[in-house]
Motif scaffolding. Sequence first.
Motif, mmCIF file in Angstrom:
data_model
loop_
_atom_site.group_PDB
_atom_site.id
_atom_site.type_symbol
_atom_site.label_atom_id
_atom_site.label_comp_id
_atom_site.label_asym_id
_atom_site.label_seq_id
_atom_site.Cartn_x
_atom_site.Cartn_y
_atom_site.Cartn_z
ATOM 1 N N LEU A 246 -0.406 -1.320 -6.824
ATOM 2 C CA LEU A 246 -1.839 -1.603 -6.901
ATOM 3 C C LEU A 246 -2.149 -3.083 -7.067
ATOM 4 O O LEU A 246 -3.079 -3.594 -6.446
ATOM 5 C CB LEU A 246 -2.475 -0.789 -8.025
ATOM 6 C CG LEU A 246 -2.354 0.728 -7.876
ATOM 7 C CD1 LEU A 246 -3.004 1.424 -9.056
ATOM 8 C CD2 LEU A 246 -2.948 1.203 -6.568
ATOM 9 N N ARG B 23 2.283 1.999 -3.299
ATOM 10 C CA ARG B 23 1.254 2.179 -4.335
ATOM 11 C C ARG B 23 1.343 1.074 -5.387
ATOM 12 O O ARG B 23 1.098 1.296 -6.565
ATOM 13 C CB ARG B 23 1.337 3.536 -5.013
ATOM 14 C CG ARG B 23 1.365 4.743 -4.121
ATOM 15 C CD ARG B 23 0.041 4.941 -3.417
ATOM 16 N NE ARG B 23 -0.044 6.216 -2.732
ATOM 17 C CZ ARG B 23 0.386 6.441 -1.501
ATOM 18 N NH1 ARG B 23 0.962 5.478 -0.826
ATOM 19 N NH2 ARG B 23 0.242 7.607 -0.929
ATOM 20 N N SER C 116 0.829 -1.208 0.000
ATOM 21 C CA SER C 116 0.000 0.000 0.000
ATOM 22 C C SER C 116 0.859 1.251 0.000
ATOM 23 O O SER C 116 0.582 2.203 -0.744
ATOM 24 C CB SER C 116 -0.932 0.008 1.217
ATOM 25 O OG SER C 116 -1.844 -1.055 1.153
#
Length: 179
Positions: free
Chosen positions: A120, A118, A115
């Motif tokens: 995803l 980032r 997280s």
Amino acid sequence: MLTWLMLSAVRRLERRYDYDASYIRALAAASPKALMAFSGVGRLQGFREGAPPEAIAAAALAGTLNEDCGPCTQIVVRQAEERGVPPAILAAILSGDGEAMGPDAGLAFGFARASLARDLESSEDLRDEVVARWGRKGLAAIALALATARVYPTVKYALGYGKACSKVTVGGRAIAVRA
């Protein structure tokens, strides 16, 4: 009066954890309203329902390690110790040893790091696993642990009080931290 009560709580925190919270007093001196707003972080940090202590500690440490290399990390370790997280798991989290973290801390730490990066694809897969294991409430607890752990060191450094790294101890033993 309210500011005095809040600063009294800061002094207790400093004594309990051998922690220098000068930056919080500086925040209060700048604006009592800022101190009041900052106190809300503690309420957010207190939400730990739905996920085991090892997972909450792993997420909090992932967030703290992203921002700090010493005193703030140490206080998160001490709080996790108080909640019964075994020293071996805390040492594994600090050293980045995924296998030694165990399944709960390993999942939460991996999810938190993905997280923060980032990433995803990885975070989505790991989020699904978190929800499957602990439900939406567990996901909320891990998300809040991750986010709130970053606030304290960020405010500390922004106000000019983050100066140096220091050793982190777990169960009385110094641990090499791999951020």
